[in-house]
Design a protein around this motif. Structure first.
Motif, short mmCIF file in Angstrom:
data_model
loop_
_atom_site.label_atom_id
_atom_site.label_comp_id
_atom_site.label_asym_id
_atom_site.label_seq_id
_atom_site.Cartn_x
_atom_site.Cartn_y
_atom_site.Cartn_z
N GLU A 54 0.85 -1.02 0.12
CA GLU A 54 0.00 0.00 0.09
C GLU A 54 0.87 1.18 0.04
O GLU A 54 0.14 2.41 -0.28
N PHE A 55 2.17 1.29 0.13
CA PHE A 55 2.96 2.46 0.10
C PHE A 55 4.15 2.38 -0.68
O PHE A 55 4.73 1.28 -1.21
N TYR A 56 4.77 3.68 -0.90
CA TYR A 56 5.96 3.61 -1.81
C TYR A 56 6.85 3.69 -0.76
O TYR A 56 7.15 4.82 0.07
N THR A 59 11.16 6.31 -0.20
CA THR A 59 11.05 7.52 -1.04
C THR A 59 12.06 8.58 -0.28
O THR A 59 12.31 9.73 -1.06
N PHE A 97 5.83 9.20 1.71
CA PHE A 97 6.20 9.62 0.49
C PHE A 97 6.78 10.97 0.41
O PHE A 97 6.11 11.85 0.90
N THR A 149 -1.21 6.54 1.58
CA THR A 149 -0.88 5.31 0.81
C THR A 149 -0.52 5.64 -0.50
O THR A 149 -0.78 6.82 -0.93
N ARG A 150 -0.25 4.64 -1.26
CA ARG A 150 0.31 4.57 -2.82
C ARG A 150 -1.23 5.55 -3.51
O ARG A 150 -0.86 6.31 -4.28
N LYS A 151 -2.18 4.91 -3.11
CA LYS A 151 -3.70 5.55 -3.62
C LYS A 151 -3.66 6.94 -3.39
O LYS A 151 -4.06 7.88 -4.31
N ASP A 154 -0.98 8.96 -5.44
CA ASP A 154 -1.32 8.92 -6.93
C ASP A 154 -2.33 10.20 -6.95
O ASP A 154 -2.19 11.00 -7.87
#
Length: 159
Positions: A54-56, A59, A97, A149-151, A154
């Motif tokens: 769920e994560f980058y 970074t 992130f 989260t990535r979502k 993004d």
């Protein structure tokens, strides 16, 4: 508890951040009752639901390898409270992130993307000077924030 977290830090490998991240999450779940004493309830509940995909991860420009090495020595003599705080901060450092945007306040660090614990709000925040921005406005820093989260990242980067 001390020896176990030390071992997790000693096994840090920057090429296996997903394993390291999972080990930290499993440590939190294993010592849930102890973490409940020292970590905000909503933050802890959110963190315990994290999934590595769920994560980058990794970074930030933080020296995660250096931090892990430092903590592998420091955590031998740490209190439970110190260990709990440290592990939550390491989760933050690994999962949050980092943008290319320089902090408009301190000009010393890039902004990170964070979330409210209910994941309804997305923030840009500076770990250095602690400013927090929501929808382009400076706000008082929420008491509880978790990595976005990535979502969420993004979505945030697209808008």
């Amino acid at each position: 508890m001390n020896q176990e977290i030390v071992q997790i830090y000693k096994e840090f490998d920057k090429n296996s951040l997903t394993s390291f991240f999972e080990n930290l999450l499993n440590f939190i779940k294993k010592y849930d009752e102890t973490f409940k004493l020292y970590v905000f309830k909503d933050s802890l509940e959110a963190i315990e639901k994290f999934q590595k995909h769920e994560f980058y991860l990794g970074t930030t420009d933080d020296n995660l390898e250096g931090l892990a090495l430092f903590y592998s020595k420091e955590m031998f003599k740490a209190t439970e409270k110190e260990i709990c705080g440290n592990v939550v901060h390491m989760i933050w450092d690994v999962a949050t992130f980092m943008t290319d945007e320089l902090c408009p306040s301190c000009q010393d660090s890039n902004l990170k993307i964070a979330s409210s614990t209910d994941q309804n709000n997305i923030y840009k925040t500076c770990d250095n000077c602690l400013i927090t921005i929501e929808k382009g406005q400076f706000i008082e820093r929420p008491e509880e924030m978790i990595p976005a989260t990535r979502k969420q990242v993004d979505y945030f980067l697209e808008n």
